[in-house]
Motif scaffolding. Structure first.
Motif, PDB file in Angstrom:
ATOM      1  N   THR A 118       0.839  -1.190   0.000  1.00 40.25           N
ATOM      2  CA  THR A 118       0.000   0.000   0.000  1.00 40.25           C
ATOM      3  C   THR A 118       0.875   1.242   0.000  1.00 40.25           C
ATOM      4  OG1 THR A 118      -0.142  -0.026   2.412  1.00 40.25           O
ATOM      5  CG2 THR A 118      -1.940  -1.072   1.220  1.00 40.25           C
ATOM      6  N   THR A 122      -3.662   3.359  -0.295  1.00 39.25           N
ATOM      7  CA  THR A 122      -4.156   2.747  -1.536  1.00 39.25           C
ATOM      8  C   THR A 122      -3.361   1.490  -1.825  1.00 39.25           C
ATOM      9  OG1 THR A 122      -4.711   4.921  -2.426  1.00 39.25           O
ATOM     10  CG2 THR A 122      -4.519   3.117  -4.004  1.00 39.25           C
ATOM     11  N   GLU A 123      -4.072   0.392  -2.089  1.00 41.26           N
ATOM     12  CA  GLU A 123      -3.406  -0.867  -2.402  1.00 41.26           C
ATOM     13  C   GLU A 123      -2.808  -0.812  -3.806  1.00 41.26           C
ATOM     14  OE1 GLU A 123      -4.675  -5.431  -2.993  1.00 41.26           O
ATOM     15  OE2 GLU A 123      -5.458  -4.489  -1.181  1.00 41.26           O
ATOM     16  N   ARG A 126      -3.838  -3.495  -6.891  1.00 41.20           N
ATOM     17  CA  ARG A 126      -5.121  -3.443  -7.629  1.00 41.20           C
ATOM     18  C   ARG A 126      -5.005  -2.637  -8.880  1.00 41.20           C
ATOM     19  NH1 ARG A 126      -9.838  -4.960  -4.411  1.00 41.20           N
ATOM     20  NH2 ARG A 126      -8.965  -5.830  -2.543  1.00 41.20           N
TER      21      ARG A 126
END
Length: 126
Positions: A118, A122-123, A126
């Motif tokens: 992250t 926010t990852e 993805r």
């Protein structure tokens, strides 16, 4: 031959067999892997390709991500382009000069940490 010597040779033979089975040491006899320790890796990374970061000297592959290799070429609207470089560049833009936190999910066959990372909540995976 003494009983102790015979037992020693049996143990030695079992050890040699285990070393030469070709099965990585982190795989159990039933074929499963033990749950990896939840290692935390944190820092400002460098990007080696579109799915690999290096944080404080530790290579981290992004879990669940498979992108073209850095040198791979792809076709877009009939033209060849460096899709591998594009993927690496996109990841670099996302993490540039930012602290990234990765949690280990697994270890791959090359010994690299495979993790979920992250940046700013926010990852990255993805």
């Amino acid at each position: 031959m003494s009983h102790d010597r015979l037992e020693h040779l049996r143990k030695l033979n079992r050890t040699r067999f285990k070393r030469h089975t070709g099965i990585p040491r982190n795989i159990r006899r039933d074929g499963t892997r033990p749950e990896p320790a939840r290692t935390l890796q944190e820092g400002v990374p460098t990007v080696t390709d579109g799915d690999t970061l290096v944080i404080r000297g530790v290579k981290v592959r992004l879990h669940g991500i498979d992108v073209p290799e850095s040198t791979q070429q792809c076709l877009r609207t009939g033209k060849t382009y460096g899709c591998g470089r594009e993927a690496a560049s996109a990841l670099a833009d996302l993490v540039r000069n930012k602290t990234v936190t990765c949690i280990r999910k697994d270890t791959d066959r090359y010994g690299r940490l495979v993790g979920v990372c992250t940046v700013g909540g926010t990852e990255v995976n993805r």
